[in-house]
Design a protein around this motif. Structure first.
Motif, short mmCIF file in Angstrom:
data_model
loop_
_atom_site.label_atom_id
_atom_site.label_comp_id
_atom_site.label_asym_id
_atom_site.label_seq_id
_atom_site.Cartn_x
_atom_site.Cartn_y
_atom_site.Cartn_z
N ASP A 116 0.80 -1.23 0.00
CA ASP A 116 0.00 0.00 0.00
C ASP A 116 0.83 1.28 0.00
N GLU A 117 2.06 1.19 -0.47
CA GLU A 117 2.89 2.39 -0.62
C GLU A 117 2.73 2.88 -2.06
N LEU A 118 1.50 3.34 -2.38
CA LEU A 118 1.18 3.63 -3.78
C LEU A 118 1.95 4.82 -4.33
N GLU A 119 2.12 5.87 -3.55
CA GLU A 119 2.87 7.03 -4.02
C GLU A 119 4.32 6.64 -4.32
N ALA A 120 4.94 5.87 -3.42
CA ALA A 120 6.33 5.45 -3.63
C ALA A 120 6.42 4.51 -4.81
N ALA A 121 5.40 3.66 -4.98
CA ALA A 121 5.39 2.75 -6.12
C ALA A 121 5.31 3.52 -7.43
N GLN A 122 4.43 4.54 -7.46
CA GLN A 122 4.32 5.36 -8.66
C GLN A 122 5.65 6.06 -8.97
N GLU A 123 6.29 6.61 -7.95
CA GLU A 123 7.57 7.28 -8.15
C GLU A 123 8.61 6.31 -8.71
N THR A 124 8.61 5.08 -8.21
CA THR A 124 9.60 4.10 -8.65
C THR A 124 9.35 3.68 -10.09
N PHE A 125 8.09 3.37 -10.41
CA PHE A 125 7.76 3.04 -11.80
C PHE A 125 8.16 4.19 -12.73
N THR A 126 7.89 5.43 -12.30
CA THR A 126 8.18 6.59 -13.14
C THR A 126 9.69 6.78 -13.32
N GLU A 127 10.45 6.62 -12.25
CA GLU A 127 11.91 6.74 -12.36
C GLU A 127 12.45 5.75 -13.39
N GLY A 128 11.97 4.51 -13.32
CA GLY A 128 12.42 3.51 -14.27
C GLY A 128 12.04 3.84 -15.69
N ALA A 129 10.80 4.32 -15.88
CA ALA A 129 10.34 4.66 -17.23
C ALA A 129 11.14 5.82 -17.81
N VAL A 130 11.37 6.85 -17.01
CA VAL A 130 12.12 8.01 -17.49
C VAL A 130 13.56 7.61 -17.86
N LEU A 131 14.17 6.77 -17.01
CA LEU A 131 15.55 6.34 -17.26
C LEU A 131 15.66 5.50 -18.52
N LEU A 132 14.75 4.55 -18.70
CA LEU A 132 14.90 3.55 -19.76
C LEU A 132 14.18 3.89 -21.05
N LEU A 133 13.20 4.79 -21.00
CA LEU A 133 12.36 4.98 -22.18
C LEU A 133 12.36 6.40 -22.74
N THR A 134 13.06 7.32 -22.12
CA THR A 134 13.14 8.67 -22.68
C THR A 134 13.84 8.63 -24.03
N ASP A 135 13.20 9.20 -25.04
CA ASP A 135 13.74 9.28 -26.41
C ASP A 135 13.90 7.90 -27.05
N VAL A 136 13.19 6.89 -26.54
CA VAL A 136 13.20 5.57 -27.16
C VAL A 136 11.97 5.46 -28.06
N PRO A 137 12.15 5.29 -29.38
CA PRO A 137 11.00 5.31 -30.28
C PRO A 137 10.02 4.16 -30.05
N GLU A 138 10.53 2.97 -29.72
CA GLU A 138 9.67 1.81 -29.51
C GLU A 138 10.11 1.09 -28.25
N PRO A 139 9.32 1.13 -27.18
CA PRO A 139 9.72 0.49 -25.93
C PRO A 139 9.98 -1.00 -26.12
N PRO A 140 11.13 -1.51 -25.69
CA PRO A 140 11.40 -2.95 -25.79
C PRO A 140 10.35 -3.76 -25.02
N TYR A 141 10.16 -4.98 -25.43
CA TYR A 141 9.16 -5.85 -24.80
C TYR A 141 9.39 -5.95 -23.30
N SER A 142 10.64 -5.99 -22.87
CA SER A 142 10.96 -6.17 -21.45
C SER A 142 10.52 -4.98 -20.60
N THR A 143 10.28 -3.83 -21.22
CA THR A 143 9.87 -2.64 -20.46
C THR A 143 8.35 -2.51 -20.33
N HIS A 144 7.58 -3.35 -21.02
CA HIS A 144 6.13 -3.23 -20.97
C HIS A 144 5.58 -3.37 -19.56
N PRO A 145 6.06 -4.34 -18.73
CA PRO A 145 5.54 -4.41 -17.36
C PRO A 145 5.78 -3.14 -16.55
#
Length: 336
Positions: A116-145
């Motif tokens: 139930d740490e939803l705010e922290a979970a959102q921050e963590t998911f977002t950090e990962g997305a920004v790091l791995l998917l910024t300026d990536v034209p097509e997200p790799p399959y492994s990043t979909h989760p």
């Protein structure tokens, strides 16, 4: 892929013991095998034993291929049997390390979400997305989760959609939208006496099951075989019949990149590269009762390496080194 069969249908402690014995015989695969063994122990309810396996991996003198993944799994396991403070410290360490692999991000974020740490979970998911998917034209399959998990948590928090949520919706292939699957009000419908609401929930559950089965049907990447220059020279020198398949190392590298781009363009998800060695290939050929000079054996060897967890995801993440081993960034090498 971690096992998910209920404990009543599988002898998880016995399976964990078997995997540990196998790891002792095949040290080159010990990391992947021991991670599976730890997962079986978690499912059996023996979380201290699972932690011991994670500690064993982390204290190994050999360099781990996925140290952040091991730490993330350890943190998730620790939290489940009362070691919250230690788990939080490990999660903070994983986030600070900024791993280039999406799996650790997903595991620690889901661990926060499950408590139930939803705010922290959102921050963590977002950090990962920004790091791995910024300026990536097509997200790799492994990043979909990573994107799907972020969408789910933000839906529970009741926040408005942003660009990443829209991207998650686009990548989601089920007949039921992510918004509907992640609707917090779904829980209420399970207690409803309204047949229409129950029927709608059954349809959503079927869609989720279909997506889960699709993921299970591809437990390892579709992998293309890569030979380092020295290994390729040794291979062709020993088995002249393979010279037609590998006229030069430069052409071999170009063929790999071209093949993967064609597969990606055709819509094939979850692509990867496995690196071969001559001794490993010869041992595989002997186990198959075939000649190493048989060209048809090469794709079987690649599939076997991928099934053993030896595949590296393609394309490499933004800023990562090229898969060919040149030491240059992928975007300045074969990704250019």
């Amino acid at each position: 892929m971690r096992p998910d069969t209920p404990a009543e249908n599988v002898d998880h402690p016995a399976e964990a013991a078997r995997l540990e014995r196998t790891a002792a015989r095949y040290p080159e695969d010990a990391e992947a095998l021991l991670l599976q063994a730890a997962a079986h122990l978690e499912l059996a309810g023996d979380r201290p034993a699972a932690t011991a396996l994670y500690d064993r991996l982390l204290s190994s003198p050999d360099n781990l291929e996925t140290p952040h993944l091991v730490r993330a799994l350890k943190a998730s396991n620790l939290w489940e049997y009362g070691h919250e403070a230690e788990a939080r410290a490990i999660i903070d360490g994983v986030r600070a390390a900024s791993p280039r692999d999406p799996a650790p991000w997903v595991i620690v974020a889901e661990s926060l979400e499950s408590h139930d740490e939803l705010e922290a979970a959102q921050e963590t998911f977002t950090e990962g997305a920004v790091l791995l998917l910024t300026d990536v034209p097509e997200p790799p399959y492994s990043t979909h989760p990573l994107l799907f998990g972020r969408h789910r948590v933000r839906r529970m928090l009741g926040v408005s959609h942003d660009e990443w949520d829209t991207l998650a919706d686009t990548l989601h292939s089920s007949s039921v939208s992510l918004d509907e699957l992640h609707d917090p009000k779904r829980v209420w419908s399970l207690g409803s006496d309204n047949p229409a609401e129950l029927e709608a929930e059954i349809s959503r559950l079927r869609a989720e099951l279909g997506a889960f089965r699709e993921a299970l049907s591809r437990p390892f990447p579709v992998a293309v075989l890569h030979w380092p220059e020295g290994e390729l020279a040794e291979l062709v020198g020993a088995y002249a019949s393979l010279a037609v398949e590998y006229p030069s190392h430069e052409e071999h590298l170009a063929t790999i990149e071209g093949s993967l781009r064609e597969l990606a363009a055709s819509g094939t998800p979850n692509l990867g590269i496995v690196t071969g060695t001559v001794p490993s290939y010869e041992a595989f050929a002997a186990s198959e009762g075939a000649s190493p000079g048989d060209v048809d054996l090469l794709p079987q060897y690649a599939t076997t390496l991928a099934a053993r967890g030896r595949a590296v995801v393609w394309p490499p993440q933004r800023g990562a080194s090229c898969w060919c081993g040149s030491g240059r960034a992928y975007g300045e090498c074969h990704g250019g």
